[in-house]
Design a protein around this motif. Structure first.
Motif, mmCIF file in Angstrom:
data_model
loop_
_atom_site.group_PDB
_atom_site.id
_atom_site.type_symbol
_atom_site.label_atom_id
_atom_site.label_comp_id
_atom_site.label_asym_id
_atom_site.label_seq_id
_atom_site.Cartn_x
_atom_site.Cartn_y
_atom_site.Cartn_z
ATOM 1 N N ALA A 137 38.023 52.316 36.072
ATOM 2 C CA ALA A 137 38.092 53.923 37.085
ATOM 3 C C ALA A 137 37.444 55.073 36.360
ATOM 4 C CB ALA A 137 39.205 53.380 37.637
ATOM 5 N N ALA A 138 38.582 55.275 34.957
ATOM 6 C CA ALA A 138 38.338 56.586 34.303
ATOM 7 C C ALA A 138 37.147 56.950 33.801
ATOM 8 C CB ALA A 138 39.449 56.252 33.296
ATOM 9 N N ALA A 139 36.270 54.985 33.202
ATOM 10 C CA ALA A 139 35.079 55.841 32.886
ATOM 11 C C ALA A 139 34.170 55.244 34.162
ATOM 12 C CB ALA A 139 35.123 53.643 31.562
ATOM 13 N N LEU A 188 32.268 47.918 32.796
ATOM 14 C CA LEU A 188 33.193 48.121 33.121
ATOM 15 C C LEU A 188 34.126 47.315 34.527
ATOM 16 C CD1 LEU A 188 34.382 50.391 30.512
ATOM 17 C CD2 LEU A 188 34.089 47.886 30.317
ATOM 18 N N VAL A 189 33.141 47.389 35.646
ATOM 19 C CA VAL A 189 32.972 47.670 36.705
ATOM 20 C C VAL A 189 33.268 46.073 37.153
ATOM 21 C CG1 VAL A 189 33.163 48.765 39.073
ATOM 22 C CG2 VAL A 189 33.719 49.700 37.207
ATOM 23 N N LYS A 190 32.188 45.604 36.543
ATOM 24 C CA LYS A 190 31.705 44.496 37.180
ATOM 25 C C LYS A 190 32.469 43.509 36.474
ATOM 26 C CE LYS A 190 28.903 42.641 33.544
ATOM 27 N NZ LYS A 190 29.149 40.771 33.376
ATOM 28 N N ASN A 191 32.949 43.601 35.849
ATOM 29 C CA ASN A 191 33.567 42.907 34.905
ATOM 30 C C ASN A 191 35.074 42.389 35.960
ATOM 31 O OD1 ASN A 191 32.324 41.687 33.453
ATOM 32 N ND2 ASN A 191 32.616 43.095 31.891
ATOM 33 N N LEU A 192 35.673 43.841 36.596
ATOM 34 C CA LEU A 192 36.991 43.767 37.204
ATOM 35 C C LEU A 192 37.313 42.483 38.439
ATOM 36 C CD1 LEU A 192 39.188 45.205 37.292
ATOM 37 C CD2 LEU A 192 38.524 46.763 38.905
ATOM 38 N N PRO A 193 36.265 42.781 39.540
ATOM 39 C CA PRO A 193 36.762 41.425 40.356
ATOM 40 C C PRO A 193 37.616 40.182 39.676
ATOM 41 C CG PRO A 193 35.012 42.900 40.607
ATOM 42 C CD PRO A 193 34.874 43.387 39.126
ATOM 43 N N ASP A 194 36.590 39.600 38.132
ATOM 44 C CA ASP A 194 36.740 38.540 37.938
ATOM 45 C C ASP A 194 38.057 38.061 37.180
ATOM 46 O OD1 ASP A 194 34.849 37.751 39.806
ATOM 47 O OD2 ASP A 194 33.349 37.919 37.627
ATOM 48 N N TYR A 195 39.069 38.950 37.123
ATOM 49 C CA TYR A 195 39.565 39.740 36.192
ATOM 50 C C TYR A 195 40.826 37.790 35.903
ATOM 51 C CZ TYR A 195 43.699 40.988 33.255
ATOM 52 O OH TYR A 195 45.237 40.943 31.855
ATOM 53 N N HIS A 196 41.786 37.736 36.719
ATOM 54 C CA HIS A 196 42.243 36.536 36.882
ATOM 55 C C HIS A 196 41.143 35.015 36.190
ATOM 56 C CE1 HIS A 196 45.207 38.925 37.637
ATOM 57 N NE2 HIS A 196 44.994 39.616 38.844
ATOM 58 N N GLY A 197 40.267 35.167 37.317
ATOM 59 C CA GLY A 197 40.108 33.798 37.215
ATOM 60 C C GLY A 197 39.075 33.759 35.628
ATOM 61 N N MET A 250 34.506 46.048 46.740
ATOM 62 C CA MET A 250 34.503 47.063 46.206
ATOM 63 C C MET A 250 33.020 46.874 44.739
ATOM 64 S SD MET A 250 34.768 47.955 42.528
ATOM 65 C CE MET A 250 35.376 47.213 41.627
ATOM 66 N N LEU A 251 32.669 45.800 44.543
ATOM 67 C CA LEU A 251 31.796 45.353 43.585
ATOM 68 C C LEU A 251 30.180 45.479 44.630
ATOM 69 C CD1 LEU A 251 30.942 45.422 40.466
ATOM 70 C CD2 LEU A 251 31.487 42.014 40.981
ATOM 71 N N ARG A 252 30.295 44.828 45.230
ATOM 72 C CA ARG A 252 28.804 44.784 45.978
ATOM 73 C C ARG A 252 29.341 46.234 47.146
ATOM 74 N NH1 ARG A 252 30.530 43.076 50.793
ATOM 75 N NH2 ARG A 252 28.588 42.464 51.842
ATOM 76 N N PHE A 253 29.359 47.246 47.367
ATOM 77 C CA PHE A 253 29.308 48.893 47.182
ATOM 78 C C PHE A 253 29.218 49.277 46.700
ATOM 79 C CE2 PHE A 253 30.671 52.885 48.855
ATOM 80 C CZ PHE A 253 30.028 53.393 49.708
ATOM 81 N N ASP A 254 29.656 48.869 45.466
ATOM 82 C CA ASP A 254 29.325 49.899 43.658
ATOM 83 C C ASP A 254 27.859 50.033 43.522
ATOM 84 O OD1 ASP A 254 30.997 51.332 42.165
ATOM 85 O OD2 ASP A 254 29.520 49.901 40.529
#
Length: 299
Positions: free
Chosen positions: A194-196, A161-170, A246-250
Protein backbone atom coordinates in the motif's frame (compact mmCIF):
# COMPACT_ATOMS: atom_id res chain seq x y z
CA UNK A 1 1.14 -1.81 -25.06
CA UNK A 2 0.16 1.50 -23.52
CA UNK A 3 3.75 2.03 -22.36
CA UNK A 4 4.97 1.49 -25.93
CA UNK A 5 2.31 3.93 -27.15
CA UNK A 6 3.31 6.52 -24.55
CA UNK A 7 6.93 6.24 -25.64
CA UNK A 8 5.93 6.85 -29.27
CA UNK A 9 3.93 9.91 -28.24
CA UNK A 10 6.73 11.40 -26.14
CA UNK A 11 9.20 10.83 -28.99
CA UNK A 12 6.82 12.35 -31.55
CA UNK A 13 6.66 9.22 -33.72
CA UNK A 14 3.80 9.07 -36.25
CA UNK A 15 1.37 6.15 -36.02
CA UNK A 16 2.50 4.24 -39.10
CA UNK A 17 2.53 0.53 -39.97
CA UNK A 18 5.66 -0.19 -37.91
CA UNK A 19 4.20 1.48 -34.82
CA UNK A 20 0.98 -0.52 -35.21
CA UNK A 21 3.05 -3.71 -35.42
CA UNK A 22 4.88 -2.62 -32.27
CA UNK A 23 1.56 -2.11 -30.50
CA UNK A 24 0.46 -5.62 -31.52
CA UNK A 25 3.74 -7.19 -30.35
CA UNK A 26 3.71 -5.48 -26.96
CA UNK A 27 0.08 -6.53 -26.48
CA UNK A 28 1.01 -10.15 -27.28
CA UNK A 29 4.00 -9.87 -24.93
CA UNK A 30 1.64 -9.56 -21.97
CA UNK A 31 -0.49 -12.40 -23.31
CA UNK A 32 2.49 -14.75 -23.67
CA UNK A 33 3.68 -13.98 -20.14
CA UNK A 34 0.26 -14.82 -18.72
CA UNK A 35 -0.02 -18.04 -20.73
CA UNK A 36 3.37 -19.26 -19.49
CA UNK A 37 2.34 -18.31 -15.96
CA UNK A 38 -0.92 -20.26 -16.27
CA UNK A 39 1.00 -23.31 -17.45
CA UNK A 40 3.60 -23.21 -14.68
CA UNK A 41 1.63 -22.26 -11.56
CA UNK A 42 -0.27 -25.48 -10.90
CA UNK A 43 0.63 -25.81 -7.20
CA UNK A 44 -0.04 -22.13 -6.43
CA UNK A 45 -3.29 -21.95 -8.40
CA UNK A 46 -4.49 -25.11 -6.66
CA UNK A 47 -4.39 -23.10 -3.42
CA UNK A 48 -5.36 -19.65 -4.70
CA UNK A 49 -7.53 -20.09 -7.81
CA UNK A 50 -8.82 -23.65 -8.27
CA UNK A 51 -11.17 -22.43 -11.00
CA UNK A 52 -8.13 -21.57 -13.11
CA UNK A 53 -6.96 -25.18 -12.85
CA UNK A 54 -10.41 -26.30 -13.96
CA UNK A 55 -10.11 -24.12 -17.08
CA UNK A 56 -6.58 -25.41 -17.60
CA UNK A 57 -7.90 -28.95 -17.49
CA UNK A 58 -10.60 -28.16 -20.04
CA UNK A 59 -8.14 -26.55 -22.43
CA UNK A 60 -5.24 -28.93 -21.85
CA UNK A 61 -1.99 -28.02 -20.12
CA UNK A 62 0.29 -29.13 -22.95
CA UNK A 63 -1.95 -27.37 -25.46
CA UNK A 64 -1.67 -24.18 -23.39
CA UNK A 65 2.12 -24.35 -23.52
CA UNK A 66 2.13 -24.77 -27.29
CA UNK A 67 -0.35 -21.90 -27.57
CA UNK A 68 2.09 -19.70 -25.66
CA UNK A 69 4.92 -20.70 -28.00
CA UNK A 70 2.65 -19.94 -30.97
CA UNK A 71 2.07 -16.42 -29.61
CA UNK A 72 5.85 -15.96 -29.26
CA UNK A 73 6.40 -17.16 -32.83
CA UNK A 74 3.80 -14.68 -34.05
CA UNK A 75 5.57 -11.88 -32.16
CA UNK A 76 8.89 -12.70 -33.83
CA UNK A 77 7.27 -12.98 -37.27
CA UNK A 78 5.67 -9.56 -36.87
CA UNK A 79 8.94 -8.08 -35.61
CA UNK A 80 10.70 -9.28 -38.78
CA UNK A 81 8.45 -6.90 -40.72
CA UNK A 82 9.91 -3.97 -38.79
CA UNK A 83 13.62 -4.82 -38.85
CA UNK A 84 16.45 -6.83 -37.27
CA UNK A 85 16.85 -4.60 -34.22
CA UNK A 86 13.19 -4.98 -33.38
CA UNK A 87 13.49 -8.77 -33.81
CA UNK A 88 16.27 -8.81 -31.19
CA UNK A 89 14.20 -6.68 -28.80
CA UNK A 90 11.15 -8.89 -29.33
CA UNK A 91 13.26 -11.99 -28.69
CA UNK A 92 14.26 -10.41 -25.37
CA UNK A 93 10.56 -9.98 -24.58
CA UNK A 94 10.02 -13.69 -25.27
CA UNK A 95 12.88 -14.63 -22.93
CA UNK A 96 11.53 -12.38 -20.17
CA UNK A 97 8.00 -13.80 -20.51
CA UNK A 98 9.29 -17.39 -20.56
CA UNK A 99 11.90 -17.23 -17.81
CA UNK A 100 9.67 -15.39 -15.36
CA UNK A 101 7.62 -18.56 -14.92
CA UNK A 102 9.55 -21.50 -16.39
CA UNK A 103 12.90 -23.29 -15.90
CA UNK A 104 15.81 -23.04 -15.91
CA UNK A 105 15.60 -19.73 -14.03
CA UNK A 106 11.91 -19.45 -13.03
CA UNK A 107 12.63 -15.98 -11.72
CA UNK A 108 9.27 -15.64 -9.96
CA UNK A 109 10.67 -17.82 -7.14
CA UNK A 110 13.26 -15.11 -6.38
CA UNK A 111 11.41 -12.22 -4.68
CA UNK A 112 13.64 -9.28 -5.67
CA UNK A 113 14.55 -10.51 -9.16
CA UNK A 114 10.92 -11.41 -9.88
CA UNK A 115 9.74 -7.88 -9.08
CA UNK A 116 12.44 -6.44 -11.34
CA UNK A 117 11.56 -8.76 -14.23
CA UNK A 118 7.84 -8.10 -13.71
CA UNK A 119 8.50 -4.35 -13.89
CA UNK A 120 10.14 -4.85 -17.30
CA UNK A 121 6.72 -5.90 -18.63
CA UNK A 122 6.02 -2.17 -18.88
CA UNK A 123 9.44 -0.52 -18.87
CA UNK A 124 10.92 -2.65 -21.66
CA UNK A 125 8.15 -1.98 -24.24
CA UNK A 126 8.62 1.72 -23.49
CA UNK A 127 12.32 1.37 -24.34
CA UNK A 128 11.51 -0.52 -27.57
CA UNK A 129 9.71 2.36 -29.26
CA UNK A 130 12.77 4.15 -30.77
CA UNK A 131 13.57 0.97 -32.73
CA UNK A 132 10.48 1.36 -34.93
CA UNK A 133 11.50 4.79 -36.22
CA UNK A 134 13.02 4.93 -39.69
CA UNK A 135 15.60 7.38 -38.40
CA UNK A 136 15.70 6.54 -34.71
CA UNK A 137 15.33 9.58 -32.42
CA UNK A 138 18.27 10.25 -30.12
CA UNK A 139 17.53 8.83 -26.69
CA UNK A 140 21.00 9.17 -25.18
CA UNK A 141 20.79 12.37 -23.19
CA UNK A 142 17.01 12.57 -23.67
CA UNK A 143 16.27 12.89 -19.97
CA UNK A 144 12.51 13.03 -20.44
CA UNK A 145 12.58 9.64 -22.21
CA UNK A 146 15.05 8.05 -19.77
CA UNK A 147 13.30 9.51 -16.74
CA UNK A 148 9.95 8.15 -17.86
CA UNK A 149 11.47 4.72 -18.49
CA UNK A 150 12.90 4.67 -14.97
CA UNK A 151 9.60 5.86 -13.51
CA UNK A 152 7.60 3.17 -15.31
CA UNK A 153 10.01 0.54 -13.97
CA UNK A 154 9.52 1.73 -10.38
CA UNK A 155 5.77 2.18 -10.88
CA UNK A 156 5.25 -1.37 -12.12
CA UNK A 157 7.59 -2.79 -9.47
CA UNK A 158 5.09 -1.44 -6.94
CA UNK A 159 2.35 -3.10 -8.99
CA UNK A 160 4.25 -6.37 -8.53
CA UNK A 161 4.00 -5.98 -4.76
CA UNK A 162 0.24 -5.54 -5.12
CA UNK A 163 -0.37 -8.48 -7.46
CA UNK A 164 1.31 -10.91 -5.06
CA UNK A 165 -0.80 -9.81 -2.10
CA UNK A 166 -4.09 -11.72 -2.73
CA UNK A 167 -2.17 -15.00 -3.02
CA UNK A 168 -0.28 -14.55 0.28
CA UNK A 169 -1.79 -17.45 2.21
CA UNK A 170 -1.99 -19.83 -0.76
CA UNK A 171 1.59 -19.10 -1.84
CA UNK A 172 2.86 -19.73 1.69
CA UNK A 173 0.98 -23.01 1.80
CA UNK A 174 2.40 -23.98 -1.61
CA UNK A 175 5.92 -23.09 -0.42
CA UNK A 176 6.43 -20.27 -2.93
CA UNK A 177 8.62 -17.36 -1.85
CA UNK A 178 7.30 -14.05 -3.21
CA UNK A 179 7.58 -10.37 -2.39
CA UNK A 180 4.51 -10.90 -0.19
CA UNK A 181 5.41 -14.16 1.58
CA UNK A 182 8.86 -12.90 2.66
CA UNK A 183 6.88 -10.84 5.17
CA UNK A 184 5.99 -12.64 8.40
CA UNK A 185 2.36 -11.55 8.24
CA UNK A 186 -0.11 -10.74 5.53
CA UNK A 187 -0.76 -7.35 7.20
CA UNK A 188 2.89 -6.38 6.92
CA UNK A 189 2.93 -7.35 3.24
CA UNK A 190 -0.20 -5.27 2.70
CA UNK A 191 1.29 -2.20 4.41
CA UNK A 192 4.44 -2.44 2.26
CA UNK A 193 2.41 -2.80 -0.96
CA UNK A 194 0.00 0.00 0.00
CA UNK A 195 2.78 2.43 0.91
CA UNK A 196 4.72 1.70 -2.28
CA UNK A 197 1.58 2.16 -4.36
CA UNK A 198 0.75 5.60 -2.95
CA UNK A 199 4.36 6.76 -3.33
CA UNK A 200 4.71 5.75 -7.00
CA UNK A 201 1.45 7.46 -7.94
CA UNK A 202 2.97 10.67 -6.58
CA UNK A 203 5.67 10.25 -9.23
CA UNK A 204 4.31 12.94 -11.59
CA UNK A 205 5.12 15.57 -8.95
CA UNK A 206 8.80 14.63 -9.03
CA UNK A 207 8.88 14.27 -12.81
CA UNK A 208 7.45 17.77 -13.29
CA UNK A 209 9.73 19.16 -10.57
CA UNK A 210 12.72 17.76 -12.50
CA UNK A 211 11.94 20.21 -15.28
CA UNK A 212 11.67 17.50 -17.93
CA UNK A 213 7.86 17.38 -17.99
CA UNK A 214 5.31 20.15 -18.47
CA UNK A 215 2.82 21.11 -15.77
CA UNK A 216 0.03 19.44 -17.76
CA UNK A 217 1.28 16.02 -16.63
CA UNK A 218 0.10 16.82 -13.10
CA UNK A 219 -3.36 15.94 -14.43
CA UNK A 220 -2.38 12.30 -13.95
CA UNK A 221 -2.58 12.94 -10.18
CA UNK A 222 -6.35 12.71 -10.61
CA UNK A 223 -5.90 8.98 -9.97
CA UNK A 224 -4.31 9.55 -6.54
CA UNK A 225 -7.58 9.53 -4.50
CA UNK A 226 -8.62 6.27 -6.16
CA UNK A 227 -5.20 4.81 -5.42
CA UNK A 228 -5.46 5.82 -1.76
CA UNK A 229 -8.77 3.94 -1.52
CA UNK A 230 -7.09 0.93 -3.14
CA UNK A 231 -4.26 1.12 -0.60
CA UNK A 232 -6.77 1.16 2.25
CA UNK A 233 -8.49 -1.91 0.80
CA UNK A 234 -5.18 -3.77 0.74
CA UNK A 235 -4.66 -3.20 4.46
CA UNK A 236 -8.19 -3.35 5.86
CA UNK A 237 -9.69 -6.26 3.90
CA UNK A 238 -7.78 -9.50 4.37
CA UNK A 239 -10.16 -12.15 3.01
CA UNK A 240 -9.31 -13.67 -0.38
CA UNK A 241 -12.45 -12.49 -2.14
CA UNK A 242 -11.90 -8.85 -1.17
CA UNK A 243 -8.21 -9.07 -2.08
CA UNK A 244 -8.96 -10.50 -5.50
CA UNK A 245 -11.64 -7.90 -6.14
CA UNK A 246 -9.07 -5.25 -5.23
CA UNK A 247 -6.57 -6.74 -7.69
CA UNK A 248 -9.10 -6.92 -10.51
CA UNK A 249 -10.01 -3.27 -10.03
CA UNK A 250 -6.34 -2.36 -9.71
CA UNK A 251 -5.85 -3.48 -13.31
CA UNK A 252 -8.51 -0.96 -14.33
CA UNK A 253 -6.69 1.72 -12.32
CA UNK A 254 -3.33 0.85 -13.91
CA UNK A 255 -4.81 0.89 -17.41
CA UNK A 256 -6.63 4.15 -16.75
CA UNK A 257 -3.51 5.76 -15.32
CA UNK A 258 -1.29 4.91 -18.29
CA UNK A 259 -4.12 5.92 -20.62
CA UNK A 260 -4.21 9.31 -18.95
CA UNK A 261 -0.48 9.73 -19.57
CA UNK A 262 -1.00 8.89 -23.26
CA UNK A 263 -3.87 11.35 -23.65
CA UNK A 264 -2.05 14.16 -21.83
CA UNK A 265 1.05 13.59 -23.97
CA UNK A 266 -0.95 13.66 -27.21
CA UNK A 267 -4.74 14.18 -27.11
CA UNK A 268 -5.11 13.10 -30.74
CA UNK A 269 -7.57 10.81 -32.50
CA UNK A 270 -4.97 8.03 -32.66
CA UNK A 271 -4.35 8.28 -28.90
CA UNK A 272 -8.07 8.20 -28.15
CA UNK A 273 -8.49 5.14 -30.38
CA UNK A 274 -5.64 3.20 -28.74
CA UNK A 275 -6.82 4.09 -25.24
CA UNK A 276 -10.42 3.19 -26.07
CA UNK A 277 -9.30 -0.19 -27.40
CA UNK A 278 -7.28 -0.88 -24.25
CA UNK A 279 -10.13 0.00 -21.93
CA UNK A 280 -12.53 -2.05 -24.04
CA UNK A 281 -10.38 -5.15 -23.51
CA UNK A 282 -10.33 -4.62 -19.74
CA UNK A 283 -14.07 -4.03 -19.44
CA UNK A 284 -14.99 -6.90 -21.77
CA UNK A 285 -12.97 -9.25 -19.57
CA UNK A 286 -15.34 -8.39 -16.71
CA UNK A 287 -18.52 -8.18 -18.78
CA UNK A 288 -17.91 -11.58 -20.40
CA UNK A 289 -16.66 -13.04 -17.09
CA UNK A 290 -13.39 -14.22 -18.62
CA UNK A 291 -11.24 -13.27 -15.64
CA UNK A 292 -10.26 -16.23 -13.44
CA UNK A 293 -10.34 -14.03 -10.36
CA UNK A 294 -14.14 -13.78 -10.52
CA UNK A 295 -16.04 -13.42 -7.25
CA UNK A 296 -17.77 -16.81 -7.56
CA UNK A 297 -14.50 -18.57 -8.38
CA UNK A 298 -12.67 -17.11 -5.41
CA UNK A 299 -15.61 -17.87 -3.13
Amino acid sequence: MLAFCLSCKLLGLPIDADVLIGLAITFLYSAAANLFNGYSDVAEDNENLPARLYLLGLYGRRRLLWSAYAVCALMLALAALVGPVFVVLTAMCVVIAHQYSLPPFRVKERPVASIALFALDVAFPFLMAPAVAKHGPAVVGNWQFLGMAAYLFVWFAAKGLVKNLPDYHGDRKAGLTTSATINKTRLRAAVVAAAATVVVYLGPVFLVASGQFAMKYLLTLAWLPVVCVQAARMVLREDSQSANNMLRFDMVVSTGYLSTWVLVADPSVSSIGIVAGSLLVIFLMDALKLDTRRKKDVA
